[in-house]
Design a protein around this motif. Sequence first.
Motif, short mmCIF file in Angstrom:
data_model
loop_
_atom_site.label_atom_id
_atom_site.label_comp_id
_atom_site.label_asym_id
_atom_site.label_seq_id
_atom_site.Cartn_x
_atom_site.Cartn_y
_atom_site.Cartn_z
N HIS A 130 0.83 -1.37 0.00
CA HIS A 130 -0.03 -0.10 0.08
C HIS A 130 0.97 1.31 -0.05
O HIS A 130 1.79 1.44 0.99
CB HIS A 130 -0.97 -0.14 1.37
CG HIS A 130 -1.85 1.10 1.12
ND1 HIS A 130 -2.47 1.54 2.49
CD2 HIS A 130 -2.30 1.77 0.19
CE1 HIS A 130 -3.22 2.53 2.11
NE2 HIS A 130 -3.20 3.01 1.03
N HIS A 171 1.49 5.53 -1.14
CA HIS A 171 0.90 7.02 -1.35
C HIS A 171 2.11 7.60 -2.05
O HIS A 171 3.21 7.43 -1.52
CB HIS A 171 0.24 7.67 -0.41
CG HIS A 171 -1.17 7.26 -0.15
ND1 HIS A 171 -2.07 8.03 0.43
CD2 HIS A 171 -1.72 5.79 -0.24
CE1 HIS A 171 -3.10 7.18 0.54
NE2 HIS A 171 -2.91 5.95 -0.06
N HIS A 224 -2.90 7.98 -4.19
CA HIS A 224 -2.93 6.19 -3.70
C HIS A 224 -2.17 5.91 -4.89
O HIS A 224 -2.77 6.21 -6.27
CB HIS A 224 -4.19 5.62 -3.57
CG HIS A 224 -4.04 4.30 -3.53
ND1 HIS A 224 -4.18 3.37 -2.13
CD2 HIS A 224 -4.16 3.21 -4.37
CE1 HIS A 224 -4.30 2.25 -2.44
NE2 HIS A 224 -4.02 2.14 -3.80
ZN ZN Z 1 -4.17 4.30 -0.14
#
Ligand code: ZN
Length: 149
Positions: free
Chosen positions: A89, A91, A105
């Motif tokens: 995950h 950003h 994101h």
């Molecule tokens: Zn995210």
Amino acid sequence: MIIAESCTERCLLAGLDHNAEIIGQITDIARDRKIKAAAFSAIGALTRADLGFYDQAGREYTVRAVEEPVEIASCSGNISLLDGQPFVHAHATLAGSSGGIFAGHLVRGSIFAAELFLRELPQANLHRMPDRQTGLKLWSEEQNVGVNR
Ligand code: ZN
């Protein structure tokens, strides 16, 4: 609140491959090194990227393509498990040549050059599960009871 505590045991710096897809390459590093939980940052440049924005009411991502070379001004993220596999995950804040900023994101990005710093949290055991309140796959409390250490 979900907290997984762990001593940091393994850190790595990696020069990522030219033309590789950045999320896929970080996932490969985690899979190859059996990393289940980590935090990371990266700097460098991408030739293009797709950035997501999560529509909180509509519960879906809107993806915006950035079709120009950009600097990775900042990229941070984490690795945990989704369906038993490492899930990245991330950003990013990306800077274009004319001074424009793109952020969100990081869905995918094509690497021009990128340097990764990753810190493993070997005792953390975080599993992503569907979250009813947000529609996202978040760290699950039930899966993590008693496995923090
Ligand atoms: Zn995210």
